[in-house]
Design a protein around this motif. Sequence first.
Motif, PDB file in Angstrom:
ATOM      1  N   ASP A 279       0.802  -1.191   0.000  1.00 53.93           N
ATOM      2  CA  ASP A 279       0.000   0.000   0.000  1.00 53.93           C
ATOM      3  C   ASP A 279       0.843   1.253   0.000  1.00 53.93           C
ATOM      4  O   ASP A 279       1.865   1.312   0.650  1.00 53.93           O
ATOM      5  CB  ASP A 279      -0.910  -0.011   1.225  1.00 53.93           C
ATOM      6  CG  ASP A 279      -2.233   0.609   0.886  1.00 53.93           C
ATOM      7  OD1 ASP A 279      -2.230   1.805   0.548  1.00 53.93           O
ATOM      8  OD2 ASP A 279      -3.246  -0.105   0.902  1.00 53.93           O
ATOM      9  N   PHE A 280       0.394   2.228  -0.780  1.00 58.46           N
ATOM     10  CA  PHE A 280       1.122   3.499  -0.813  1.00 58.46           C
ATOM     11  C   PHE A 280       0.765   4.370   0.385  1.00 58.46           C
ATOM     12  O   PHE A 280       1.399   5.340   0.668  1.00 58.46           O
ATOM     13  CB  PHE A 280       0.773   4.261  -2.082  1.00 58.46           C
ATOM     14  CG  PHE A 280       1.116   3.499  -3.313  1.00 58.46           C
ATOM     15  CD1 PHE A 280       2.268   2.727  -3.351  1.00 58.46           C
ATOM     16  CD2 PHE A 280       0.299   3.543  -4.421  1.00 58.46           C
ATOM     17  CE1 PHE A 280       2.599   2.027  -4.491  1.00 58.46           C
ATOM     18  CE2 PHE A 280       0.629   2.841  -5.558  1.00 58.46           C
ATOM     19  CZ  PHE A 280       1.779   2.080  -5.592  1.00 58.46           C
ATOM     20  N   ARG A 281      -0.341   3.989   1.042  1.00 59.96           N
ATOM     21  CA  ARG A 281      -0.774   4.838   2.152  1.00 59.96           C
ATOM     22  C   ARG A 281       0.075   4.547   3.368  1.00 59.96           C
ATOM     23  O   ARG A 281       0.587   3.463   3.542  1.00 59.96           O
ATOM     24  CB  ARG A 281      -2.227   4.532   2.491  1.00 59.96           C
ATOM     25  CG  ARG A 281      -3.153   4.800   1.339  1.00 59.96           C
ATOM     26  CD  ARG A 281      -4.540   4.263   1.656  1.00 59.96           C
ATOM     27  NE  ARG A 281      -5.303   4.208   0.423  1.00 59.96           N
ATOM     28  CZ  ARG A 281      -6.016   3.158   0.048  1.00 59.96           C
ATOM     29  NH1 ARG A 281      -6.079   2.081   0.798  1.00 59.96           N
ATOM     30  NH2 ARG A 281      -6.667   3.175  -1.096  1.00 59.96           N
ATOM     31  N   GLN A 282       0.169   5.551   4.204  1.00 62.07           N
ATOM     32  CA  GLN A 282       0.882   5.344   5.460  1.00 62.07           C
ATOM     33  C   GLN A 282      -0.152   4.904   6.485  1.00 62.07           C
ATOM     34  O   GLN A 282      -0.771   5.724   7.138  1.00 62.07           O
ATOM     35  CB  GLN A 282       1.538   6.646   5.909  1.00 62.07           C
ATOM     36  CG  GLN A 282       2.540   7.180   4.933  1.00 62.07           C
ATOM     37  CD  GLN A 282       3.903   6.552   5.172  1.00 62.07           C
ATOM     38  OE1 GLN A 282       4.363   6.492   6.299  1.00 62.07           O
ATOM     39  NE2 GLN A 282       4.535   6.077   4.124  1.00 62.07           N
ATOM     40  N   ILE A 283      -0.334   3.597   6.589  1.00 61.51           N
ATOM     41  CA  ILE A 283      -1.379   3.092   7.484  1.00 61.51           C
ATOM     42  C   ILE A 283      -0.960   3.250   8.936  1.00 61.51           C
ATOM     43  O   ILE A 283       0.125   2.859   9.336  1.00 61.51           O
ATOM     44  CB  ILE A 283      -1.651   1.602   7.197  1.00 61.51           C
ATOM     45  CG1 ILE A 283      -1.998   1.402   5.724  1.00 61.51           C
ATOM     46  CG2 ILE A 283      -2.754   1.075   8.093  1.00 61.51           C
ATOM     47  CD1 ILE A 283      -3.262   2.061   5.293  1.00 61.51           C
ATOM     48  N   VAL A 284      -1.863   3.854   9.715  1.00 59.17           N
ATOM     49  CA  VAL A 284      -1.587   4.044  11.139  1.00 59.17           C
ATOM     50  C   VAL A 284      -2.049   2.815  11.910  1.00 59.17           C
ATOM     51  O   VAL A 284      -1.395   2.340  12.829  1.00 59.17           O
ATOM     52  CB  VAL A 284      -2.314   5.301  11.663  1.00 59.17           C
ATOM     53  CG1 VAL A 284      -2.095   5.467  13.147  1.00 59.17           C
ATOM     54  CG2 VAL A 284      -1.847   6.534  10.903  1.00 59.17           C
ATOM     55  N   LYS A 285      -3.212   2.304  11.516  1.00 59.57           N
ATOM     56  CA  LYS A 285      -3.749   1.139  12.201  1.00 59.57           C
ATOM     57  C   LYS A 285      -4.694   0.410  11.254  1.00 59.57           C
ATOM     58  O   LYS A 285      -5.366   1.025  10.442  1.00 59.57           O
ATOM     59  CB  LYS A 285      -4.511   1.576  13.462  1.00 59.57           C
ATOM     60  CG  LYS A 285      -4.997   0.433  14.322  1.00 59.57           C
ATOM     61  CD  LYS A 285      -5.458   0.909  15.689  1.00 59.57           C
ATOM     62  CE  LYS A 285      -6.105  -0.227  16.472  1.00 59.57           C
ATOM     63  NZ  LYS A 285      -5.208  -1.367  16.709  1.00 59.57           N
ATOM     64  N   ALA A 286      -4.717  -0.917  11.361  1.00 58.37           N
ATOM     65  CA  ALA A 286      -5.647  -1.689  10.544  1.00 58.37           C
ATOM     66  C   ALA A 286      -6.083  -2.907  11.335  1.00 58.37           C
ATOM     67  O   ALA A 286      -5.324  -3.414  12.157  1.00 58.37           O
ATOM     68  CB  ALA A 286      -4.987  -2.108   9.237  1.00 58.37           C
ATOM     69  N   GLY A 287      -7.284  -3.366  11.102  1.00 58.41           N
ATOM     70  CA  GLY A 287      -7.737  -4.568  11.799  1.00 58.41           C
ATOM     71  C   GLY A 287      -9.213  -4.835  11.526  1.00 58.41           C
ATOM     72  O   GLY A 287      -9.887  -4.052  10.862  1.00 58.41           O
ATOM     73  N   TRP A 288      -9.680  -5.963  12.022  1.00 56.97           N
ATOM     74  CA  TRP A 288     -11.089  -6.308  11.839  1.00 56.97           C
ATOM     75  C   TRP A 288     -11.945  -5.603  12.883  1.00 56.97           C
ATOM     76  O   TRP A 288     -11.581  -5.567  14.054  1.00 56.97           O
ATOM     77  CB  TRP A 288     -11.290  -7.820  11.990  1.00 56.97           C
ATOM     78  CG  TRP A 288     -10.775  -8.610  10.828  1.00 56.97           C
ATOM     79  CD1 TRP A 288      -9.614  -9.314  10.790  1.00 56.97           C
ATOM     80  CD2 TRP A 288     -11.397  -8.776   9.555  1.00 56.97           C
ATOM     81  NE1 TRP A 288      -9.463  -9.918   9.567  1.00 56.97           N
ATOM     82  CE2 TRP A 288     -10.549  -9.603   8.777  1.00 56.97           C
ATOM     83  CE3 TRP A 288     -12.588  -8.296   8.992  1.00 56.97           C
ATOM     84  CZ2 TRP A 288     -10.852  -9.957   7.480  1.00 56.97           C
ATOM     85  CZ3 TRP A 288     -12.888  -8.678   7.689  1.00 56.97           C
ATOM     86  CH2 TRP A 288     -12.018  -9.483   6.944  1.00 56.97           C
ATOM     87  N   LEU A 289     -13.054  -5.049  12.450  1.00 54.90           N
ATOM     88  CA  LEU A 289     -14.018  -4.484  13.371  1.00 54.90           C
ATOM     89  C   LEU A 289     -15.402  -4.864  12.865  1.00 54.90           C
ATOM     90  O   LEU A 289     -15.570  -5.175  11.689  1.00 54.90           O
ATOM     91  CB  LEU A 289     -13.911  -2.948  13.414  1.00 54.90           C
ATOM     92  CG  LEU A 289     -12.715  -2.321  14.126  1.00 54.90           C
ATOM     93  CD1 LEU A 289     -12.730  -0.819  13.907  1.00 54.90           C
ATOM     94  CD2 LEU A 289     -12.754  -2.633  15.609  1.00 54.90           C
ATOM     95  N   GLU A 290     -16.368  -4.804  13.766  1.00 52.46           N
ATOM     96  CA  GLU A 290     -17.735  -5.007  13.288  1.00 52.46           C
ATOM     97  C   GLU A 290     -18.435  -3.669  13.301  1.00 52.46           C
ATOM     98  O   GLU A 290     -18.241  -2.874  14.214  1.00 52.46           O
ATOM     99  CB  GLU A 290     -18.449  -5.991  14.208  1.00 52.46           C
ATOM    100  CG  GLU A 290     -17.864  -7.383  14.043  1.00 52.46           C
ATOM    101  CD  GLU A 290     -18.565  -8.383  14.936  1.00 52.46           C
ATOM    102  OE1 GLU A 290     -18.887  -9.454  14.434  1.00 52.46           O
ATOM    103  OE2 GLU A 290     -18.794  -8.083  16.120  1.00 52.46           O
TER     104      GLU A 290
END
Length: 1091
Positions: free
Chosen positions: A52-63
């Motif tokens: 990814d070109f984005r600077q991801i700060v946080k990622a994860g599964w959520l509902e």
Amino acid sequence: MSLKKEDVLRDMQKCFFNLKTVEDKKEETITERERVDSIDIRCTEYPELKEDFRQIVKAGWLEKTPPKGGRIYQRRWVQLDSEYLRYFQSIKEVYSKRMVSLGSVFKVVSVGDVRFELHSQSRTFLFRAENTQERDDWVSCIEKILSDRKHSLEPRNLFFKNGSVSVSFEGYLEMLSPRTKVYTLINRDKLFLFKSHEEYFQGMGITDIDMRMANVRDGENKRSFTLTTPYRAFSFMVDSESEKQRWCESLTECVSRSLSCDGVCESVWRVQANRICADCSSSMPEWASVNLCVLLCEKCAGAHRNLGQNISKVRSLKLDERVWTDDLIRVFLMLGNGKANKFWGANIPPSERLSASANSEQRLKHITDKYKNGKYRKYHKLFGQQEALNNALCLAMQSADLLETLTLLNCGADAACYTRIPEFPTPLSLAKRYSQTVQAELLTQYITSEPITTEVKDADIQSQCGYLFKTASSARPITEHKPKADFSQRWCCLGDGMFSYYRNEQSHHKNGGMKISEIICLSVNSPGKHGYEHTFELYSEEGRVYLFGTDDGSIAKNWIRAVTMAVLPPALFEVCGTCDRLGRLRCTEASHGIGWFCLSGFKLHVLLEDTVQTIDLRKLLRLKFSNTGGAIVLVWRGGPLHLQADRRPHFVGWQTCIQQKSGAGNERLSQQQLTDLGIPVTIDRCLDHITRYGLLSPGIYRLSGINSHVTKLLDKFQNNARTVTWCESEYSVHDVANTLKRFLREVKGGVFNGQENNASWLRVAGLEDGCEKIQRYQILLSNLPDINREALKVLIHHLVCVQNLSNENQMTIRNLGIVFGPTLFQTDGKDTTASQVVEELIQNYCSIFKVSESDLEKQLNMMSVILDKHKSQTLIRTPSSTICGVYLEKKEEGAEVLLQVAADMTVLKLVSVVLELKGIQQVNEECWSCFEVLEKEDMERRLHYQERVLPVYFSLSNDCHLLVKKNHSIIRIMRYLENKVNLSKSGPLRVCEVKSESSKNFHTRHCDLSAETFRLHKELLGSQVEKEYPVKEIKLYHGCRSKLHPPTPWGLTLIHDKQQWYLCCENEEELIEWTATFYSIQCNGDIWPSW
Ligand SMILES: [Zn+2]
């Protein structure tokens, strides 16, 4: 957040709700629609590795709950960066279902144990995490971003971060699958999809499509078109053919702009794996093998060149700009080091990995094994089955799978096999048929690197025949104009290692010529220098100059190219492009004493050993021509380079060219001497000085300096800016400020690059719409040449700092505008528009120059803290580091050892660095020391090992230098002191004080050195004490001025303030004893480090 700000936001929120109730009806329908909120844009081709070109700060599964009251939670993959929160159907998907601009979010609230709400201007999103910890993590991450963002009270655009809006086209489109109407907008290098125009204004979108890897294609229908990315195709329908035309044009333009807006490096480095060398993992590789599809560091690129063009085609990301087509960049974005190494490096055992510190032998072996022998590659499952491989290649050409293609080609598939489709008989034509332009590019790079093609190409160029006009060869440089009459026509041939010329085409008897290996220099003259329009010179090893000419530019070009190729080593030829002068020179830093050089504009490409380096001559730290020997010393950030004098005529030419291209004070900004960051040195030095000493000075830039000072300083800068140094007391801050102003007012073309551009900038000031104004300024800024743009940026940044302290210095934005408007626009100041532009640039510095406001604020805060701290105390500031020249053992022209000396470097460190540079092992008994040598006076002073080098270096006058040599007396001194109990010494010495030219006589006097005082009696013991000095304030030199004809060779010179005393001992023993006592008192016994 302050209370006040919160109130304002609350008001805004209320306002918004009121608006919503007015539109109640509409609200209803939106609610309905939002029940089926999600638009599914699933990929048809999933990326193997999501880079990814984005600077991801946080990622994860959520509902998340469906909006408006739905109760069924949906599992979503959620991604957070500094601008948006996006959620996806699954972790594999590239295109989000929703993206929420954090600019539209005003708070995030924890609800219950595991849930949190995101409140945006128009909607509230409810998310549920797996546990409290996870929930808290999300909330704190989002809160941090929200607090980092500067809340503007009147947000113009909730979707894009402030100042980054540059919409080039927008409107509604009908998406065909899934069938829905979308509001679409091109901003910079991305296409954004929204459910509606309102949602765009509310800061909520569907997804964004990166256009760097996209392709626009005509649709089947007259009103439809398709945008393909490696992951899926988007088909759109519009109302009319002309509208389609406009969309296609805008999108295509966006694709090519997205690839070219950054430098090649910046583009390909967006992919994480491309930021390290594919072979040795060094960071930020600036080279690439375009057929092997890997990015390389300089050293590995050198090893690749050794494999030959047919195995690895090495190109520079920075220098070979023309090579980098959009498609080639895409190859490296889609494949890049990550995937290419999955093939090339699939089976590297840990013990055979290449480290960044490997030597060139290990490097070459690893790289030969890896690419030439394919030792570590991943075999294709069809390996060995030729026909199956070829079929697979034809299939791959119709897909976007570049890794498959790379694997097939390097596992034996035939790039030129027959596809069994008569209309598209080759894999290449097939790729084109399926619009797989990136596949086509990869294939082309592969095909053109095959040995046969290259050989033909090389042979084509390397042998060249044709008529040229030639003058008689000369043993001196050709400086005078040669009219046509001086030339005679010759049939010239280049080939078989020879350059020869004949009377005519039929003649078999050579008229003359030379071996190609004997050509040491090719120099291209500027057009019109001689009677024939285009001329070039060849210099032979024997020291002769041959001048050739023609009126036909293309003939000249071909010859120059052919000779270049024949003469230069391939590694250098590949990078040099068109050049003005090339050849070999004796060079101390080269392994066999011979380096290859090639001058192209301001760039000097240098090949030493097997590494090509490029020096921007404008950015040299130092350039020195030593007058006696004719040698040249270039110091650049990569270290010093000594070009040794050569009496052959070519050397003079090199000297002139290098001098000319190293930047000149009376030229345009881009032709000035530059700092490493590309700022003209004059501007940089002046700003630096004002920042250090002038920011708090009332009326800075407004008050005038002393005219003669300003003229003198500016002259110095124009003469050679690099060497200009001055101390704080020499020029007042107003002298320096006015020097800068005069420089900017007089520099050719000015900062805005010419009258015509000046006018464009001035026109913008007249615009009404603030938003449009900023955009215009941004466009004008991006059109400026790099050097001008950077110079303007540092200048305005500086003015922002100045006005930030306007309480102290009285220089408000308005005052600065009045001063700098006419200066920057080089006008008389009658028209106030110029001042207005400068004011607006200062006011809107962050948005126009794209600088983060929080960064600027931090800088300004830090600066005021520093200034406050130092307001009361004066600082002694020396430059943090500089290049110093030191001699080893004795002074010889050209034998200067150049090294970087930091402010805190001690003499001890200096000595060890010099010895190390020269490869000398230090033995304990040898006692190497550094001396300050006064050449004319035959005197020297041993520097104490803890003394700092820079203050001494800066205090050296013209005929002084630093010398590192063995200190023969130190051991005897130490021995003497070992047995000494009482540190004092007294006795008669022959003394001379030079007060006037007439008194040069030595008289015997009683001298007394005890406690910390040196006493000089009028005559012998018992007579009156005439002088008394504290020993620690005395500078002690060995030797006496030879002009004085000292009575013995064992002399000492004492300098205190402006007084000088010459003392002569009777013998060496006595000299040692006096010296030892002086030393020991001066440094409290700490004479030598390891004693
Ligand atoms: Zn490397």
